[in-house]
Design a protein around this motif. Structure first.
Motif, PDB file in Angstrom:
ATOM      1  N   VAL A  90      33.890  43.940  43.926  1.00  0.00           N
ATOM      2  CA  VAL A  90      33.038  43.459  42.830  1.00  0.00           C
ATOM      3  C   VAL A  90      33.579  42.145  42.271  1.00  0.00           C
ATOM      4  CG1 VAL A  90      32.294  43.958  40.452  1.00  0.00           C
ATOM      5  CG2 VAL A  90      32.112  45.724  42.230  1.00  0.00           C
ATOM      6  N   LEU A  91      34.884  42.087  42.044  1.00  0.00           N
ATOM      7  CA  LEU A  91      35.489  40.844  41.539  1.00  0.00           C
ATOM      8  C   LEU A  91      35.333  39.712  42.545  1.00  0.00           C
ATOM      9  CD1 LEU A  91      38.668  42.396  39.930  1.00  0.00           C
ATOM     10  CD2 LEU A  91      36.809  41.250  38.704  1.00  0.00           C
ATOM     11  N   ASN A  92      35.522  40.025  43.824  1.00  0.00           N
ATOM     12  CA  ASN A  92      35.333  39.035  44.879  1.00  0.00           C
ATOM     13  C   ASN A  92      33.906  38.490  44.835  1.00  0.00           C
ATOM     14  OD1 ASN A  92      34.370  38.213  47.585  1.00  0.00           O
ATOM     15  ND2 ASN A  92      36.446  38.685  48.238  1.00  0.00           N
ATOM     16  N   ALA A  93      32.937  39.400  44.703  1.00  0.00           N
ATOM     17  CA  ALA A  93      31.523  38.998  44.668  1.00  0.00           C
ATOM     18  C   ALA A  93      31.193  38.184  43.425  1.00  0.00           C
ATOM     19  CB  ALA A  93      30.635  40.242  44.737  1.00  0.00           C
ATOM     20  N   ALA A  94      31.920  38.394  42.352  1.00  0.00           N
ATOM     21  CA  ALA A  94      31.652  37.669  41.099  1.00  0.00           C
ATOM     22  C   ALA A  94      32.207  36.249  41.107  1.00  0.00           C
ATOM     23  CB  ALA A  94      32.246  38.439  39.922  1.00  0.00           C
ATOM     24  N   TRP A  95      33.242  35.994  41.875  1.00  0.00           N
ATOM     25  CA  TRP A  95      33.930  34.714  41.786  1.00  0.00           C
ATOM     26  C   TRP A  95      33.030  33.529  42.162  1.00  0.00           C
ATOM     27  CZ3 TRP A  95      35.247  30.550  44.743  1.00  0.00           C
ATOM     28  CH2 TRP A  95      36.139  29.658  44.171  1.00  0.00           C
ATOM     29  N   SER A  96      32.376  33.563  43.305  1.00  0.00           N
ATOM     30  CA  SER A  96      31.554  32.423  43.751  1.00  0.00           C
ATOM     31  C   SER A  96      30.416  32.090  42.794  1.00  0.00           C
ATOM     32  CB  SER A  96      31.003  32.653  45.158  1.00  0.00           C
ATOM     33  OG  SER A  96      32.039  32.525  46.102  1.00  0.00           O
ATOM     34  N   PRO A  97      29.654  33.084  42.311  1.00  0.00           N
ATOM     35  CA  PRO A  97      28.602  32.734  41.354  1.00  0.00           C
ATOM     36  C   PRO A  97      29.131  32.091  40.072  1.00  0.00           C
ATOM     37  CG  PRO A  97      28.206  34.920  42.227  1.00  0.00           C
ATOM     38  CD  PRO A  97      29.567  34.482  42.724  1.00  0.00           C
ATOM     39  N   LEU A 114      42.401  38.553  38.138  1.00  0.00           N
ATOM     40  CA  LEU A 114      42.120  39.992  38.199  1.00  0.00           C
ATOM     41  C   LEU A 114      41.941  40.457  39.645  1.00  0.00           C
ATOM     42  CD1 LEU A 114      39.632  40.349  35.213  1.00  0.00           C
ATOM     43  CD2 LEU A 114      42.010  41.161  35.318  1.00  0.00           C
ATOM     44  N   LEU A 115      41.325  39.606  40.455  1.00  0.00           N
ATOM     45  CA  LEU A 115      41.133  39.928  41.870  1.00  0.00           C
ATOM     46  C   LEU A 115      42.472  40.105  42.575  1.00  0.00           C
ATOM     47  CD1 LEU A 115      39.345  40.320  44.361  1.00  0.00           C
ATOM     48  CD2 LEU A 115      39.214  37.817  44.559  1.00  0.00           C
ATOM     49  N   VAL A 116      43.406  39.216  42.332  1.00  0.00           N
ATOM     50  CA  VAL A 116      44.748  39.339  42.930  1.00  0.00           C
ATOM     51  C   VAL A 116      45.361  40.683  42.557  1.00  0.00           C
ATOM     52  CG1 VAL A 116      47.120  38.457  42.793  1.00  0.00           C
ATOM     53  CG2 VAL A 116      45.218  36.871  43.136  1.00  0.00           C
ATOM     54  N   ALA A 117      45.280  41.036  41.275  1.00  0.00           N
ATOM     55  CA  ALA A 117      45.871  42.299  40.811  1.00  0.00           C
ATOM     56  C   ALA A 117      45.204  43.496  41.484  1.00  0.00           C
ATOM     57  CB  ALA A 117      45.754  42.401  39.291  1.00  0.00           C
ATOM     58  N   THR A 118      43.884  43.459  41.640  1.00  0.00           N
ATOM     59  CA  THR A 118      43.212  44.618  42.238  1.00  0.00           C
ATOM     60  C   THR A 118      43.417  44.691  43.751  1.00  0.00           C
ATOM     61  OG1 THR A 118      41.086  43.464  42.316  1.00  0.00           O
ATOM     62  CG2 THR A 118      41.498  44.893  40.419  1.00  0.00           C
ATOM     63  N   ILE A 119      43.554  43.544  44.410  1.00  0.00           N
ATOM     64  CA  ILE A 119      43.896  43.588  45.843  1.00  0.00           C
ATOM     65  C   ILE A 119      45.285  44.198  46.012  1.00  0.00           C
ATOM     66  CG2 ILE A 119      44.344  42.259  47.931  1.00  0.00           C
ATOM     67  CD1 ILE A 119      42.344  40.134  46.804  1.00  0.00           C
ATOM     68  N   ALA A 120      46.229  43.756  45.183  1.00  0.00           N
ATOM     69  CA  ALA A 120      47.585  44.320  45.256  1.00  0.00           C
ATOM     70  C   ALA A 120      47.558  45.825  44.982  1.00  0.00           C
ATOM     71  CB  ALA A 120      48.502  43.600  44.279  1.00  0.00           C
TER      72      ALA A 120
END
Length: 160
Positions: A90-97, A114-120
């Motif tokens: 979801v965070l990944n999908a939000a970044w580009s827009p 936040l994306l980095v933290a959730t990938i980790a």
């Protein structure tokens, strides 16, 4: 491979590559216009590198999802890994827009952190459940850390 396993693989690929497609639709029109006008850090790769890297990463993400969904035992650890996986997606999908669509690099920086933290967190949760699924996300984490440095550089270089 069973029919169920094959379906899960196709569904994982469709989901991850679908997110990639949606992100690309927002991103590509902005490359020759708004993005071209930004000052960028010296370590920014050429534009052609991004779709190549992202295509490989999204495919690795899809296989990681499939391994967690299809090959890992149904445990609390697996459910946790899947929860973090979908949160990072979801965070990944939000970044580009936000970055390309809304032209808001500072807001996108908050999302990518936040994306980095959730990938980790996904990698850590998957590590105890399906180790190959965790390993497949390591290059993604490395690339997103690099992308975070680019996002931060763009914010710093283009602040009023």
């Amino acid at each position: 491979m069973t029919a169920t396993s094959f379906f899960r693989l196709i569904a994982s690929l469709a989901l991850c590559l679908g997110i990639a497609t949606l992100s690309a639709r927002v991103t590509y029109p902005q490359i020759p216009t708004w993005y071209a006008s930004l000052l960028k850090p010296w370590w920014t790769p050429p534009n052609w590198a991004f779709p190549l890297v992202w295509t490989v990463l999204y495919m690795m993400m899809a296989v990681s999802l499939w391994l967690l969904w299809d090959r890992a035992a149904d445990t609390a650890g697996r459910r946790s890994a899947l929860t973090f996986f979908f949160l990072q997606l979801v965070l990944n999908a939000a970044w580009s827009p936000v970055f390309f669509g809304l032209h808001r690099p500072a807001a996108a920086l908050a999302i990518i952190v936040l994306l980095v933290a959730t990938i980790a967190a996904t990698i850590l949760a998957a590590w105890h459940t399906q180790r190959m699924a965790a390993w497949l996300l390591v290059p993604y984490l490395a690339w997103v850390l690099y992308a975070t440095s680019l996002n931060l550089g763009i914010v710093a270089l283009n602040s009023p």
